[in-house]
Write a protein that holds these residues in place. Structure first.
Motif, PDB file in Angstrom:
ATOM      1  N   GLY B 355       0.809  -1.216   0.000  1.00 27.85           N
ATOM      2  CA  GLY B 355       0.000   0.000   0.000  1.00 27.85           C
ATOM      3  C   GLY B 355       0.836   1.256   0.000  1.00 27.85           C
ATOM      4  N   SER B 628      -5.283  -0.169  -5.698  1.00 23.60           N
ATOM      5  CA  SER B 628      -4.660   0.338  -4.477  1.00 23.60           C
ATOM      6  C   SER B 628      -5.689   0.247  -3.359  1.00 23.60           C
ATOM      7  N   PRO B 629      -5.277  -0.112  -2.164  1.00 22.89           N
ATOM      8  CA  PRO B 629      -6.221  -0.137  -1.050  1.00 22.89           C
ATOM      9  C   PRO B 629      -6.698   1.280  -0.726  1.00 22.89           C
ATOM     10  N   SER B 632      -4.054   2.529   3.852  1.00 20.96           N
ATOM     11  CA  SER B 632      -2.941   1.715   4.348  1.00 20.96           C
ATOM     12  C   SER B 632      -2.306   2.469   5.493  1.00 20.96           C
ATOM     13  N   SER B 701       2.099  -3.187   9.294  1.00 21.95           N
ATOM     14  CA  SER B 701       1.601  -2.569   8.066  1.00 21.95           C
ATOM     15  C   SER B 701       0.241  -3.189   7.800  1.00 21.95           C
ATOM     16  N   THR B 702      -0.708  -2.370   7.432  1.00 21.11           N
ATOM     17  CA  THR B 702      -2.052  -2.902   7.218  1.00 21.11           C
ATOM     18  C   THR B 702      -2.742  -2.120   6.112  1.00 21.11           C
ATOM     19  N   TYR B 703      -3.666  -2.759   5.434  1.00 17.50           N
ATOM     20  CA  TYR B 703      -4.407  -2.050   4.385  1.00 17.50           C
ATOM     21  C   TYR B 703      -5.851  -2.506   4.384  1.00 17.50           C
ATOM     22  N   SER B 704      -6.671  -1.710   3.751  1.00 20.75           N
ATOM     23  CA  SER B 704      -8.096  -2.025   3.774  1.00 20.75           C
ATOM     24  C   SER B 704      -8.742  -1.641   2.461  1.00 20.75           C
ATOM     25  N   VAL B 736      -9.755  -3.980   8.521  1.00 27.31           N
ATOM     26  CA  VAL B 736      -8.666  -4.047   7.529  1.00 27.31           C
ATOM     27  C   VAL B 736      -8.615  -5.445   6.931  1.00 27.31           C
TER      28      VAL B 736
END
Lengths: 337, 1016
Positions: B355, B628-629, B632, B701-704, B736
């Motif tokens: 992300g 793309s999320p 992020s 690190s995280t994305y949604s 997420v």
């Protein structure tokens, strides 16, 4: 292992004493030749005969004489003649006949019968000088006596004395008009020995000695007797030979048959003679057992004349090679018992 | 041993068996030397003749006990006089001078040969010396064969080992062949000469039969040696390569001979392809057909009727600026002059969080200066491309890691989107042969534009020199370039002429230069691969064509460079804009610089008739387009929610709807996230929340893609602080799709605190001598190494906290250090200031991050002056030296060992066995003092030699020993007592006449010991 009871230390010392006395006595005449004297004695004790091969004038005859004069006769009396064992010297010539050696029947006028007149072989020590000058007929007559210890003439057989020791000599240089002994005959001699020149200082000593005393034989008196010699012979039978030594003798004998430089190898008789001589030699050196040095000391004398080399010049070297290989093996041997 | 004259036969045998092999080996080494230097004027046959004759004559002479000193001096004197005569009479006359010099060199050979002959004749251990000497000579030959080995060694040993084993021309290959060529015969000789010497020494009286023994034995030795040497070959012939070796070999061959570097992921064991940062001319390469990646390139040629023609572009991995003529390698120049701007974007792709993106603004700015450019986005779906590789059309400047679409997770492990600023003049090959009128018109326009650029006069001279640099001595190529461009002034026309040269056809219309994967090696070792390709063979693969073009262009004064990467072909009409890339598309082409327009791709490799247009396997269905999320977040884990389904993080950085936000620590608010599947990925494994330890520092690190977030409006700065706005508008906890731990603090106790380490060269001291300015070569930060581009991080200032520097074993104060040339240092630090810096998370190029995050003066705990690293070849030689030394030590102490061993045996055994050991002991001591038993029986030896010499009672002992040995009776008490006394007495008496030095000298003579032990 020998079945015979081992000789005691005292016996061994006594035997060595005899050998040493004898050697010393002869050594008075034959100077610087102790080793050769000892080998002659070895043959004597082993019950064989010896062939001395060397140039004239190096003491072969003296050797025989002094040996005889050193041993008191079996029937020793006050008479000068019987003071020592009987000794006869026969000069071999081409016209010599067998009967000149062994004796002959002569007609006795008085008894009207043939009487046996014994020849010079009926003696204890016989010096057969220049044996290769006589005809093969004579030679074989002598050799038969040596082998059988008896003499046959016609139908009668005459036993020789138990103590019968032939010292034959021959000259290696002059071959003209000689009858070289065939290999089969040579085999009958336990040893063939070269006398060799005396070392420098010994030779000087000999000369000095000569200048002081002119009549050599008179200076020597018997030191051992007939019985003692026979004793020695019996004692030699009891000397221990380690199996590895027997193996070494066997290896040496076999090696002579397989060597590329030897045309004719040693016979089994050669091997047996070797073992007999080893025993006698060990005994004369005051041991009741045979060691590797005995093998080295005797190998040449016993084997050299039994072998026919392709190139006689190399003979000694080839034999040395064979013997020293075995000696190295023995020397490195680790015997744990 | 008698010192007397040897028999003639022995002399001749010695000569034949020792001298002939010596002549052969000397001749061989001489030939090798000639072969490599080729500057020697002396006639080789003359030299060998003189050497052989000299040695033989000298040997025969000195074997006859001729005095050495006088004869040798006489020889040297005569030679010197003749030389003086020649040189005094020859002033000015070239011929005479030449002869006098030849005479001098031959005289030297003669004198050397004379000494060798003398050695063989008189010096007993000379063969050992000779063996050692030839080994040393061979060793020095090997060192001189690799004068630049150290350079090669230092590049990257590991990579080199894995790629170039056993390829022709590789260092290892040469090392092996040299070892085989030089060392094998020499080793052979060394073993032989020592063996023959020891054997001949055994014979006392040498006769013809011994000669044949020697002949037979030396023959069988030679046969055995040959057998040992040949055994591996025979084994391979009969049974093939051993499996393990074959694997290694094939891997090595495959790696070096394939255009791509293939490695295997240690975790998943999947292949990973990458390119080497060099390109080499090889006799053969292999290609494989595995799928490397698939890509969507958003680059189309708009036609007037509204259609669009897909324009695939070559994906570049490296630019290779420099050509090394000796190895015929094109290499990436890690340290170009600072005036040469780098346009190779190399992000730490592996570490970039999903992300997020990393961009190089320098490269972007640099490339935007040029005309006829546009931005192109390409999305790369990686199947087997190395996770460390960044490939993109020229010139890539941005990398964004995307989540892999869930449906395609099986096939692709990573997806990224790159942004490139490309030249509109980069055209795929098909355009040049296309008959489409619009494309033809565009082609025309491009040509005219480039024609009108004019010359390179205004370019920076350093730049110009750097990119037109070639091997000036290579007149063949320079002349060819002149020939091709004769009469042409316009640079573009020159380029075109050279390109056309490779596409020219002969009278029958057949192309002169053709494509092949197996061009083969030049027939003569003197000819380079490049010359073979250009002038004789005219066959090759891409590296040959691109390389030859680069060299010719540079020779013609056109700045250019080689590029390696993947050639992208449009090979199917389906799925417009999607391209599948297989391993056989690894490619090399070239970039030519045009002022104002920048680097433009050119490709002179002819197509391989049918291969390139038909894919090795049918293209698969394109993956779902990676989006793309919507959100992020990158942040530090602060805690775990009460029900273990959510995690609290303090964000460092976030992107929301394509906008990126850096959050200052001061403003940071803790947010709560809830992964859909309730897990967190740690080290590629999914772990349920609550099942991992969170007491260490962790960065997540995280994305949604959550629709609730999607439907919210874009953030505007007038909404206030982003985190507060999120707090207000976002659902809590924020749902997420995936949460990944991207950084965990090291658990390792030992390294605790070690944050930063730098290796580099000292540039200067600060004025107060409290700190050092260092040109870094390597930077380590939180357990990871970062390659350093010196143009981007030209220097690092470090301040040793204690003001000291460690040199070897001592620590000296900084001002006392004498600054010399290229002093290498290593520094490490665990300072609190550095601890406080946020970990590097690959969201910007490392140099930028480094400059922004680190203090001006970096406090370090320890500075060590590095001694220059020893090159491998010297390490090998050192090892050899050690082996030789240890062997020497073992040999030197051999006698002592044997002595002690025998003593121990005496002490530890009893009865007859003990006697045996005493006997061995006595013989050993005597042997060591040079008193040999030879052919005497031990008793004779004792009586005749030992006892008279030393006054020992050895003969008496021998009598006892022989009695013990051969007699059935045991020893008498007196004899046993005698033996007890004997050993000590013997030792005292034998050692007494020798001085301590004599004893040492004799006991060092290991040859005696060896002979005692092994020669019966």
């Amino acid at each position: 292992m020998s079945d015979v009871a081992a000789p005691t230390v005292d016996e061994i010392t006594a035997h060595k004493q005899i050998a040493d006395t004898l050697t010393a006595n002869i050594g008075k005449i034959i100077r610087g030749k102790d080793e050769q004297i000892r080998k002659v004695l070895t043959c004597l004790v082993a019950g064989g005969h010896i062939l001395l091969e060397d140039l004239p004038g190096l003491g072969k005859t003296s050797m025989a004489k002094s040996l005889a004069f050193s041993i008191a006769g079996a029937h020793s009396s006050q008479q000068d003649d019987h003071k020592h064992v009987e000794f006869k010297r026969i000069q071999f010539t081409p016209d010599l006949l067998p009967m000149d050696l062994i004796g002959t029947h002569v007609f006795d006028d008085r008894n009207k019968d043939f009487l046996f007149k014994p020849g010079p072989l009926f003696s204890n020590i016989v010096l057969a000088d220049e044996i290769n000058r006589a005809s093969p007929k004579v030679q074989s007559a002598l050799l038969e006596c040596m082998a059988e210890n008896q003499i046959s003439i016609g139908e009668s057989t005459y036993q020789l004395d138990d103590f019968f020791f032939v010292i034959a000599t021959q000259n290696p240089i002059e071959f003209e008009g000689t009858y070289p002994l065939p290999a089969a005959q040579l085999d009958r001699f336990f040893m063939k020995m070269n006398f060799g020149y005396a070392s420098e200082d010994k030779e000087v000593e000999i000369y000095n000695n000569y200048l002081q005393i002119n009549k050599i034989p008179q200076t020597i008196e018997p030191v051992v007797n007939y019985a003692q010699i026979l004793d020695l012979r019996n004692a030699a039978e009891k000397v221990h030979i380690h199996p590895e030594i027997v193996a070494a003798v066997s290896n040496i004998v076999r090696a002579t048959r397989n060597d590329a430089g030897i045309r004719l190898g040693a016979s089994t008789r050669g091997g047996i003679v070797f073992l007999r001589c080893l025993r006698a030699f060990a005994l004369l050196n005051g041991r009741s057992y045979v060691i590797e040095d005995d093998v080295k000391g005797l190998a040449h004398g016993i084997l050299n004349h039994r072998l026919i080399f392709k190139n006689p010049e190399e003979g000694n070297q080839i034999l040395s090679g064979i013997v020293s290989r075995e000696l190295q093996r023995l020397a490195n041997l680790k015997l744990d018992r | 041993m008698s010192q007397s004259r040897k028999s003639f036969l022995a002399v001749v045998t010695n000569a034949a068996f020792k001298l002939i092999p010596t002549i052969l080996v000397v001749g061989y080494l001489w030939w090798l030397w000639m072969f490599s230097t080729a500057e020697l004027h002396a006639d080789p046959w003359g030299f060998m003749l003189v050497f052989s004759a000299g040695m033989i004559i000298s040997y025969l002479l000195y074997a006859q006990n001729v005095r050495f000193s006088i004869t040798f001096l006489a020889l040297v004197g005569v030679l010197w006089a003749v030389y003086q005569l020649m040189s005094s009479n020859s002033s000015g006359e070239f011929d005479a001078l030449y002869y006098s010099i030849s005479f001098l060199s031959l005289s030297v050979a003669l004198v050397a040969a004379w000494l060798v002959g003398f050695g063989f004749a008189r010096v007993k251990i000379f063969p050992w010396i000779a063996a050692l000497a030839v080994l040393l000579v061979a060793g020095s030959r090997i060192v001189s064969e690799f004068p630049d080995a150290s350079h090669l060694m230092n590049v990257d040993v590991v990579r080199w080992m894995s790629t170039s084993i056993f390829t022709e021309g590789s260092l290892l290959f040469r090392l092996f062949t040299t070892l085989a060529l030089i060392f094998t015969p020499v080793l052979f000789y060394a073993v032989y000469i020592i063996f023959i010497n020891e054997m001949l020494a055994k014979f006392e009286n040498f006769d013809v039969r011994n000669f044949f023994v020697v002949l037979r034995k030396s023959g069988s030795l030679a046969a055995i040696l040959l057998l040992i040497l040949m055994a591996p070959f025979a084994y391979i012939l009969l049974f093939g390569f051993p499996d393990f070796l074959e694997e290694k070999l094939q891997e090595g061959v495959a790696n070096s001979a394939s255009f791509l570097k293939k490695t295997y992921n240690q975790g998943t064991n999947q292949p990973e392809f990458d390119l080497n940062d060099y390109a080499q001319l090889l006799p053969e390469v292999k290609l494989s057909d595995e799928t490397v990646f698939c890509t969507y390139i958003d680059n189309f040629f708009p036609t007037r009727d509204g259609g669009k023609i897909p324009m695939p572009l070559h994906f570049r991995r490296f630019v290779l600026n420099r050509f090394e003529p000796r190895t015929e390698k094109f290499v990436l120049d890690p340290y170009p002059p600072s005036a040469i701007p780098s346009d190779l974007f190399s992000p730490s792709t592996r570490d970039v969080p999903i992300g997020f993106s990393v961009e190089d603004s320098v490269i972007e700015a640099e490339t935007r200066r040029f005309a006829q450019r546009k931005d192109v986005t390409s999305t790369v779906y990686i199947q087997t491309l190395s996770p460390d590789a960044f490939v993109a059309p020229n010139t890539g400047y941005s990398y964004r890691k995307m989540p892999v679409p869930p449906e395609d997770k099986e096939t692709f492990h990573t997806v990224y989107q790159s942004k490139s600023n490309i030249s509109l003049f980069n055209l795929p090959p098909f355009v040049f042969s296309s008959s489409n009128p619009e494309l033809m018109a565009y082609r025309e326009m491009r040509q005219q534009t480039l024609e009108n650029i004019g010359g390179y006069e205004k370019l920076d001279s350093t730049f110009m020199r750097y990119y037109t640099q070639i091997d000036e001595s290579d007149s063949l190529i320079i002349n060819l370039a002149k020939e091709i461009t004769a009469g042409i002034d316009n640079p573009y026309h020159k380029v075109q002429a050279i390109i056309d040269y490779f596409f020219a056809t002969d009278e029958e219309g057949k192309p002169i230069f053709t494509y092949t994967l197996e061009p083969g090696s030049p027939p003569s070792a003197e000819q380079s691969f490049m010359h073979y390709f250009l002038f004789d063979n005219k066959k090759g693969y891409c590296t040959y064509f691109a390389g030859a073009t680069v060299l010719l262009l540079r020779a013609a004064g056109i700045p250019c460079r080689m590029a390696v990467g993947y050639a992208i072909y449009d090979r199917s009409n389906k799925n417009t804009g999607w391209y599948w890339v297989y391993a056989d598309q690894g490619h090399a082409w070239l970039e030519v610089y045009f002022p104002g327009y920048g680097w433009i791709d050119f490709d002179t490799t002819p197509s391989d008739d049918n291969e390139s247009m038909t894919p090795p396997k049918p293209d698969a269905t394109p993956p779902q387009y990676a989006r793309s999320p919507v959100l992020s977040v990158l942040g530090e884990v602060t805690g775990i929610g009460g029900d273990s389904s959510s995690i609290f993080i303090r964000p460092y950085k976030l992107t929301y709807k394509e906008d990126e936000f850096d959050i200052d620590d001061a403003d940071s608010k803790i947010i709560e996230i809830r992964p859909d599947d309730g897990t967190v990925t740690i080290d590629n494994e999914k772990v349920r929340i609550g099942e991992f330890e969170d007491n260490r520092k962790m960065i997540l690190s995280t994305y949604s893609f959550n629709y609730d977030l999607e439907k919210l409006p874009k953030y505007r700065s007038r909404y206030g602080d982003i985190l507060s706005w999120m707090d207000r508008r976002f659902p809590k906890p924020i749902p997420v799709d995936e949460a990944i731990i991207v950084y965990q603090e090291e658990e390792n106790e030992e390294d605790e605190g070690l944050i930063f380490a730098v290796d580099g060269r000292i540039k200067s001291f600060s004025s107060d001598s409290s700190s050092l300015v260092v040109a870094p070569t390597k930077i380590e930060y939180r357990g990871k190494n970062y390659p350093v581009d010196q143009r981007l991080i030209p220097s690092v200032t470090i301040r040793p906290k204690d003001g000291k520097i460690q040199v070897d074993d001592e620590v000296i104060a900084l001002p006392e250090l004498q600054v010399g040339d290229s002093m290498l240092i290593a520094a490490e630090s665990s300072d609190k200031v550095l601890q406080a810096i946020k970990p590097y998370l690959a969201t910007e190029p490392f140099p930028n991050w480094f400059k922004n995050s680190f203090p001006e003066q970096i406090p370090v705990d320890k500075v060590t002056l590095q001694l220059p690293e020893t090159p491998l070849i010297y390490q090998v030689l050192w090892t050899l030296l050690w082996i030789v030394l240890i062997a020497a030590l073992v040999l030197a102490s051999l006698a002592l060992f044997v002595y002690l061993f025998l003593n121990w045996r005496i002490g530890s055994s009893k009865d007859n066995t003990r006697l045996y050991w005493v006997y061995r002991y006595a013989l050993m001591v005597l042997h060591q003092f040079g008193i040999y038993r030879t052919v005497k029986t031990p008793l004779e030896f004792a009586k005749d030699t030992v006892d008279p010499t030393f006054g020992t009672e050895f003969s008496q002992f021998m009598n006892v020993y022989l009695k013990a040995k051969y007699s059935p009776q045991g020893l008498a008490t007196s004899e046993a007592e005698f033996v007890d006394r004997f050993t000590q007495n013997f030792r005292d008496k034998v050692f007494q006449p020798y001085s301590r030095w004599d004893v040492i000298k004799n006991f060092l003579n290991f040859i005696r010991t060896l002979r005692f032990l092994f020669v019966k």
